[in-house]
Scaffold this motif. Structure first.
Motif, short mmCIF file in Angstrom:
data_model
loop_
_atom_site.label_atom_id
_atom_site.label_comp_id
_atom_site.label_asym_id
_atom_site.label_seq_id
_atom_site.Cartn_x
_atom_site.Cartn_y
_atom_site.Cartn_z
N PRO A 255 0.80 -1.23 0.00
CA PRO A 255 0.00 0.00 0.00
C PRO A 255 0.84 1.28 0.00
O PRO A 255 0.46 2.27 -0.61
CB PRO A 255 -0.83 -0.10 1.29
CG PRO A 255 -0.80 -1.54 1.67
CD PRO A 255 0.48 -2.10 1.12
N ARG A 256 2.00 1.27 0.66
CA ARG A 256 2.87 2.46 0.67
C ARG A 256 3.43 2.74 -0.73
O ARG A 256 3.54 3.88 -1.15
CB ARG A 256 4.00 2.29 1.68
CG ARG A 256 3.50 2.33 3.13
CD ARG A 256 4.63 2.16 4.13
NE ARG A 256 5.62 3.21 3.97
CZ ARG A 256 6.94 2.99 3.95
NH1 ARG A 256 7.42 1.78 4.09
NH2 ARG A 256 7.77 3.99 3.82
N ALA A 257 3.80 1.68 -1.44
CA ALA A 257 4.30 1.84 -2.80
C ALA A 257 3.20 2.37 -3.71
O ALA A 257 3.44 3.27 -4.53
CB ALA A 257 4.85 0.52 -3.33
N VAL A 258 2.00 1.84 -3.58
CA VAL A 258 0.87 2.29 -4.39
C VAL A 258 0.57 3.76 -4.08
O VAL A 258 0.36 4.56 -5.00
CB VAL A 258 -0.37 1.40 -4.16
CG1 VAL A 258 -1.60 1.99 -4.84
CG2 VAL A 258 -0.10 -0.01 -4.66
N ALA A 259 0.58 4.15 -2.81
CA ALA A 259 0.33 5.55 -2.44
C ALA A 259 1.42 6.46 -3.02
O ALA A 259 1.13 7.57 -3.48
CB ALA A 259 0.26 5.69 -0.92
N THR A 260 2.66 6.00 -3.01
CA THR A 260 3.77 6.78 -3.58
C THR A 260 3.58 6.93 -5.09
O THR A 260 3.72 8.03 -5.64
CB THR A 260 5.12 6.11 -3.27
OG1 THR A 260 5.27 6.03 -1.85
CG2 THR A 260 6.27 6.91 -3.85
N TYR A 261 3.22 5.84 -5.76
CA TYR A 261 2.94 5.89 -7.20
C TYR A 261 1.82 6.90 -7.49
O TYR A 261 1.92 7.71 -8.40
CB TYR A 261 2.56 4.50 -7.72
CG TYR A 261 1.90 4.57 -9.07
CD1 TYR A 261 2.67 4.72 -10.22
CD2 TYR A 261 0.52 4.54 -9.20
CE1 TYR A 261 2.07 4.83 -11.46
CE2 TYR A 261 -0.08 4.64 -10.44
CZ TYR A 261 0.68 4.78 -11.56
OH TYR A 261 0.09 4.89 -12.79
N GLU A 262 0.74 6.83 -6.71
CA GLU A 262 -0.39 7.74 -6.93
C GLU A 262 0.02 9.20 -6.73
O GLU A 262 -0.45 10.08 -7.44
CB GLU A 262 -1.56 7.35 -6.03
CG GLU A 262 -2.21 6.06 -6.48
CD GLU A 262 -3.23 5.50 -5.49
OE1 GLU A 262 -3.33 6.02 -4.34
OE2 GLU A 262 -3.92 4.53 -5.86
N ALA A 263 0.91 9.45 -5.77
CA ALA A 263 1.42 10.81 -5.57
C ALA A 263 2.20 11.27 -6.81
O ALA A 263 2.03 12.39 -7.28
CB ALA A 263 2.29 10.87 -4.32
N ILE A 264 3.05 10.39 -7.34
CA ILE A 264 3.82 10.72 -8.55
C ILE A 264 2.87 11.00 -9.71
O ILE A 264 3.02 11.99 -10.43
CB ILE A 264 4.79 9.58 -8.90
CG1 ILE A 264 5.85 9.40 -7.81
CG2 ILE A 264 5.44 9.82 -10.26
CD1 ILE A 264 6.60 8.08 -7.88
N GLU A 265 1.89 10.12 -9.88
CA GLU A 265 0.93 10.25 -10.99
C GLU A 265 0.14 11.56 -10.88
O GLU A 265 -0.22 12.15 -11.89
CB GLU A 265 -0.01 9.05 -10.99
CG GLU A 265 -0.85 8.96 -12.23
CD GLU A 265 -1.70 7.70 -12.23
OE1 GLU A 265 -2.31 7.37 -11.19
OE2 GLU A 265 -1.74 7.04 -13.27
N SER A 266 -0.12 12.02 -9.65
CA SER A 266 -0.89 13.26 -9.47
C SER A 266 -0.04 14.52 -9.59
O SER A 266 -0.55 15.62 -9.46
CB SER A 266 -1.62 13.23 -8.12
OG SER A 266 -0.70 13.42 -7.07
N GLY A 267 1.29 14.34 -9.79
CA GLY A 267 2.14 15.50 -10.01
C GLY A 267 3.11 15.83 -8.90
O GLY A 267 3.87 16.80 -9.01
N VAL A 268 3.11 15.05 -7.81
CA VAL A 268 4.09 15.29 -6.75
C VAL A 268 5.48 14.96 -7.29
O VAL A 268 5.70 13.90 -7.87
CB VAL A 268 3.77 14.44 -5.50
CG1 VAL A 268 4.88 14.56 -4.46
CG2 VAL A 268 2.43 14.82 -4.92
N LYS A 269 6.42 15.89 -7.12
CA LYS A 269 7.78 15.68 -7.63
C LYS A 269 8.61 14.96 -6.57
O LYS A 269 8.86 15.50 -5.49
CB LYS A 269 8.42 17.03 -7.98
CG LYS A 269 9.73 16.87 -8.71
CD LYS A 269 10.24 18.20 -9.21
CE LYS A 269 11.52 18.01 -9.98
NZ LYS A 269 12.03 19.25 -10.52
N LEU A 270 8.99 13.73 -6.87
CA LEU A 270 9.81 12.94 -5.96
C LEU A 270 11.14 12.63 -6.62
O LEU A 270 11.25 12.62 -7.85
CB LEU A 270 9.09 11.64 -5.58
CG LEU A 270 7.81 11.83 -4.76
CD1 LEU A 270 7.14 10.49 -4.51
CD2 LEU A 270 8.10 12.54 -3.45
N GLY A 271 12.14 12.36 -5.81
CA GLY A 271 13.47 12.13 -6.31
C GLY A 271 13.86 10.66 -6.30
O GLY A 271 13.15 9.79 -5.80
#
Length: 154
Positions: free
Chosen positions: A60-76
Motif C-alpha cells: 500500500p505504501r508503494a501504491v500511495a507513492t505511485y499515486e502521488a507521482i501520478e498526481s504530479g508530486v515531484k519525488l526524487g
C-alpha cells in the motif's frame, strides 16, 4: 554510470522507499529496464541513468507513492553505491580535494525519496503499462532518472 545501469538491469534491482530496507513495507518495485542517456547539463553533456520500474502493487505504501507521482508530486531518486576505484582530477592532489573521477562503482540500491542528494535525480513519470508490451496490463511503471556524470574527456 554505464556500469551502474548494466547492473541495475542485470539484477532486476529492487527499488526501495526512502533508503529503508524492511521487507515488504519498504519495497517500491523492481527494475525492468535501465539505460544511459546523454542529456545537456548546465556545463555541457551529462550521462544519466534511466530506470524503468514495475510497481510492487501488493504494498500500500508503494501504491500511495505511485499515486502521488501520478498526481504530479515531484519525488526524487537516490542511489546507494560503493566506490571501488577513483583518482583525483589533479595528479598532485592525493586526497581528491579538487574533485574525483570515479573509475569503478558498484550500485547497491535505488530509492524513491523526497529530496535527492543529486539535483538531477527525479522520478520522471508514472504510467500504467499497456497490455502487449511484455508486461501484464495490471503492472505499473515508474521511470526514474538518476543524475549522472559529465561526458567527454577526464
Amino acid at each position: 554510470v554505464s556500469k551502474m545501469a548494466d547492473s541495475a538491469f542485470a539484477k532486476g534491482m529492487t527499488i526501495f522507499l526512502n533508503h529503508q530496507y524492511k521487507v515488504p513495507e519498504d519495497v517500491f518495485g523492481s527494475t525492468t529496464q535501465s539505460k544511459t542517456v546523454t542529456r545537456m547539463g548546465m556545463d555541457g553533456p551529462v550521462t544519466d541513468m534511466d530506470l524503468e520500474v514495475v510497481l510492487n502493487e501488493t504494498n500500500p505504501r508503494a501504491v500511495a507513492t505511485y499515486e502521488a507521482i501520478e498526481s504530479g508530486v515531484k519525488l526524487g531518486v537516490s542511489i546507494g553505491a560503493i566506490v571501488k576505484a577513483w583518482h583525483s582530477r589533479d595528479p598532485k592532489d592525493k586526497w581528491g580535494e579538487t574533485g574525483m573521477i570515479i573509475d569503478d562503482v558498484e550500485l547497491l540500491e535505488a530509492s524513491i525519496v523526497g529530496i535527492p542528494a543529486n539535483p538531477r535525480s527525479w522520478v520522471q513519470n508514472a504510467v500504467k503499462a499497456i497490455k502487449g508490451v511484455g508486461i501484464d496490463d495490471a503492472d505499473i511503471i515508474a521511470t526514474a532518472r538518476s543524475g549522472g556524470a559529465p561526458c567527454g574527456p577526464r
